[in-house]
Structures are given as C-alpha cells and as structure tokens.
Design a protein around this motif. Structure first.
Motif, PDB file in Angstrom:
ATOM      1  N   GLY A 150     -36.273 -20.574 -14.805  1.00  0.00           N
ATOM      2  CA  GLY A 150     -37.021 -21.095 -16.335  1.00  0.00           C
ATOM      3  C   GLY A 150     -36.861 -22.253 -17.052  1.00  0.00           C
ATOM      4  O   GLY A 150     -37.310 -22.398 -18.104  1.00  0.00           O
ATOM      5  N   ASN A 151     -35.952 -23.326 -17.101  1.00  0.00           N
ATOM      6  CA  ASN A 151     -35.786 -24.354 -17.436  1.00  0.00           C
ATOM      7  C   ASN A 151     -36.601 -25.141 -16.744  1.00  0.00           C
ATOM      8  O   ASN A 151     -37.087 -26.303 -17.460  1.00  0.00           O
ATOM      9  CB  ASN A 151     -34.267 -25.382 -17.193  1.00  0.00           C
ATOM     10  N   MET A 152     -36.700 -26.139 -15.642  1.00  0.00           N
ATOM     11  CA  MET A 152     -37.193 -26.600 -14.382  1.00  0.00           C
ATOM     12  C   MET A 152     -38.377 -25.649 -13.375  1.00  0.00           C
ATOM     13  O   MET A 152     -38.185 -24.221 -13.004  1.00  0.00           O
ATOM     14  CB  MET A 152     -36.423 -27.634 -14.050  1.00  0.00           C
ATOM     15  N   CYS A 184     -43.664 -18.106 -19.941  1.00  0.00           N
ATOM     16  CA  CYS A 184     -42.075 -19.265 -20.330  1.00  0.00           C
ATOM     17  C   CYS A 184     -41.409 -17.925 -21.190  1.00  0.00           C
ATOM     18  O   CYS A 184     -42.252 -17.367 -21.921  1.00  0.00           O
ATOM     19  CB  CYS A 184     -42.425 -19.401 -20.919  1.00  0.00           C
ATOM     20  N   TYR A 185     -40.194 -17.441 -20.464  1.00  0.00           N
ATOM     21  CA  TYR A 185     -39.642 -16.561 -21.620  1.00  0.00           C
ATOM     22  C   TYR A 185     -38.510 -17.408 -22.939  1.00  0.00           C
ATOM     23  O   TYR A 185     -38.030 -18.514 -22.898  1.00  0.00           O
ATOM     24  CB  TYR A 185     -38.170 -16.055 -20.659  1.00  0.00           C
ATOM     25  N   THR A 186     -39.462 -17.365 -24.178  1.00  0.00           N
ATOM     26  CA  THR A 186     -38.788 -17.874 -25.518  1.00  0.00           C
ATOM     27  C   THR A 186     -37.990 -18.330 -26.601  1.00  0.00           C
ATOM     28  O   THR A 186     -37.094 -18.963 -26.812  1.00  0.00           O
ATOM     29  CB  THR A 186     -39.965 -18.318 -25.828  1.00  0.00           C
ATOM     30  N   HIS A 199     -31.299 -18.159 -18.687  1.00  0.00           N
ATOM     31  CA  HIS A 199     -30.924 -17.651 -17.500  1.00  0.00           C
ATOM     32  C   HIS A 199     -31.107 -15.617 -17.864  1.00  0.00           C
ATOM     33  O   HIS A 199     -30.881 -15.491 -16.670  1.00  0.00           O
ATOM     34  CB  HIS A 199     -29.461 -17.981 -16.578  1.00  0.00           C
ATOM     35  N   PHE A 200     -30.806 -15.144 -19.064  1.00  0.00           N
ATOM     36  CA  PHE A 200     -31.049 -14.155 -19.250  1.00  0.00           C
ATOM     37  C   PHE A 200     -31.618 -14.165 -18.813  1.00  0.00           C
ATOM     38  O   PHE A 200     -31.887 -12.651 -18.597  1.00  0.00           O
ATOM     39  CB  PHE A 200     -30.671 -13.794 -21.181  1.00  0.00           C
ATOM     40  N   ALA A 201     -32.924 -14.294 -18.855  1.00  0.00           N
ATOM     41  CA  ALA A 201     -34.967 -13.300 -18.838  1.00  0.00           C
ATOM     42  C   ALA A 201     -34.776 -14.250 -16.685  1.00  0.00           C
ATOM     43  O   ALA A 201     -35.249 -13.422 -17.005  1.00  0.00           O
ATOM     44  CB  ALA A 201     -35.777 -14.192 -19.555  1.00  0.00           C
ATOM     45  N   LEU A 216     -31.379  -6.154 -19.824  1.00  0.00           N
ATOM     46  CA  LEU A 216     -33.098  -5.878 -20.898  1.00  0.00           C
ATOM     47  C   LEU A 216     -32.719  -5.175 -21.117  1.00  0.00           C
ATOM     48  O   LEU A 216     -33.753  -4.597 -22.449  1.00  0.00           O
ATOM     49  CB  LEU A 216     -33.903  -6.018 -20.041  1.00  0.00           C
ATOM     50  N   LEU A 217     -32.856  -3.792 -20.780  1.00  0.00           N
ATOM     51  CA  LEU A 217     -32.829  -2.338 -21.365  1.00  0.00           C
ATOM     52  C   LEU A 217     -31.857  -2.497 -22.468  1.00  0.00           C
ATOM     53  O   LEU A 217     -32.203  -1.454 -23.971  1.00  0.00           O
ATOM     54  CB  LEU A 217     -32.434  -0.868 -20.343  1.00  0.00           C
TER      55      LEU A 217
END
Length: 269
Positions: A150-152, A184-186, A199-201, A216-217
């Motif tokens: 998610g960062n790169m 993108c998870y923001t 990293h959570f997503a 997630l739940l």
C-alpha cells in the motif's frame, strides 16, 4: 467483546447475502436470463457492507472496448471493491481456483485463471483472455503480479499484457484500450493511514486469509479510494514493455495523489 459481536453479526450478514445471491448467479450463468455482472455488483456491495469497507470512486470505468483494466493490487478485497463499481471480470493466479469457497466464488465471476510459472500455457491463457476482450468483457489485470503493502507500487509485468497483444495480432480487435486504475486504502475509523499503518489493509504473500478477514470484520471501518485514469491505446506494433511502463507510471501518479490528498472522511451510516 463488542468487536466479537460486531464480527459475528457482520459474518452472518455476509453468509445470508451469499446464500441468496450465489444461486441467482448460478442461474444467470446457466440461462443467460440476465447479465451475470448485475448479481455480482449486488454481491460485492453486500460483502463490502458486511466488512465495513466504504468505497470512494474518482472517475469511472471507460466505455471503450475492448478494455483491459490494469490496477495495482493490495488485498483480496480489491476484487470486491472494483466489482462493486463496474461490470468487470478478473484475471487471477491459478492457485485461487483450488481454494475452498473463494475458488468457487471466483468461478461464479467467470474469472480467468493463469499459471504464471508455466510458460508453455501462457499462450493459451493469453488467447482465452484475448477472446474475452474481443467479446466485450472488461478484464481486470493486477499488473504487479502479486500484492503490495500500500505504500509503493511494484513494477508492472509486461508479460501480463500479452492478451492485449494477442487480441490485436489475431484480429480480435484493431486496438485494445488499457485503463490505469489505482486502489488505495486511506482511512481506518475516519483517521488517515500513515506509512506504517497501511499494512492493516494489505494482504501480502502467503499470509493466512482467515486472520486478515477477521481483523476487517472486527474493525468494520475502512475507507478505500479507486481512481480511474484515461485509457492508453494498444494497437498493432505497440510494445508490451513500453505500454506496461506507461500504464505503471499513470497508476503510480494516481496512487501518489490519493495517498497524499485522501478524500475527507464522512459520517458512517
């Protein structure tokens, strides 16, 4: 305790939605009475509702065909996110076909499974995707070939664009449109992710699916942005490597913009 109850209720909702919509999808595939993507969009939206993932879209899926959608890839939830927004089908790694439940659900979505390690099969697989493109199916390609953090953005694999090249070479189309898309998870609970939090997503590598889905739940408060870019035209004589590099650059730009300026958090219903 509250998180466990929330996870249980969310899982019950997801199972109920699947029990209702999966049979309808089977009927759609067998009879053609309605377009199967209609059920899929409802299904994906129901699953996202259960997971508590809210989707913000900028732009739309192109109406040009044949269309190959080239996206970055962070998690199994990317399929739900894109599937909730547009009538698309997916290209996935062959391992997914044998997974319990997810493999069956993927088949109901008319997913094309590819074996990336077996080069002898790559031509047949590219030909199948090319046929689907020629028939007007918008095919989603996760062009990194794996999931990122998610960062790169990882380098796009030019070999995965072989279907576009084959569709043109075999005369299925005079040109193929390749649309760059960034996922993108923001935010979590309305708070913007930092570099260490994204990293959570993400669901990376050989990480077990169940713990990730359970996390997630329990939270049920994730925001994701989808940015659709302008399509790149792939025509006769075009280079797969150059096309992959150009699309990668555009996805990178969309991704950087989304991470730098995430959309405002809205009150959850």
């Amino acid at each position: 305790m509250i998180a466990r109850v929330r996870a249980f209720l969310a899982l019950a909702f997801i199972m109920a939605a699947t029990l209702v919509l999966a049979p309808l999808q089977v009927v759609a595939l067998k009879t053609g009475w309605w377009r199967e993507t209609r059920v899929l969009r409802l299904w994906h939206r129901a699953l996202l509702k259960g997971l508590g993932i809210r989707v913000h879209a900028t732009g739309t899926l192109s109406d040009k065909r044949p269309l190959l959608v080239a996206s970055n890839h962070l998690s199994w939830t990317d399929i739900l996110v894109l599937g909730s927004l547009a009538d698309v089908n997916f290209i996935a790694k062959s391992e997914l076909e044998g997974w319990p439940l997810l493999g069956w659900l993927s088949k109901l979505q008319r997913t094309v499974f590819i074996e990336r390690e077996r080069k002898r099969k790559s031509g047949d697989q590219a030909s199948e995707i090319a046929v689907r493109l020629g028939k007007g199916d918008a095919m989603v390609l996760f062009a990194e070939g794996t999931t990122g953090d998610g960062n790169m953005l990882l380098p796009f694999k030019s070999t995965l664009f072989g279907a576009a090249s084959m569709a043109v070479a075999e005369g299925a189309a005079s040109e193929v449109y390749v649309q760059p898309v960034a996922i993108c998870y923001t935010r979590l609970h309305g708070v913007s992710f930092g570099r260490r939090d994204r990293h959570f997503a993400s669901w990376i590598g050989d990480e077990d699916l169940a713990p990730h889905a359970l996390a997630l739940l329990r939270e049920r408060a994730l925001d994701v942005e989808v940015h659709f870019g302008e399509p790149v035209v792939f025509s006769k004589g075009a280079s797969r490597k150059e096309t992959a590099r150009l699309v990668e650059q555009r996805v990178q730009a969309l991704m950087e913009k989304a991470l730098r300026y995430p959309q405002p958090a809205l009150p959850r219903k």
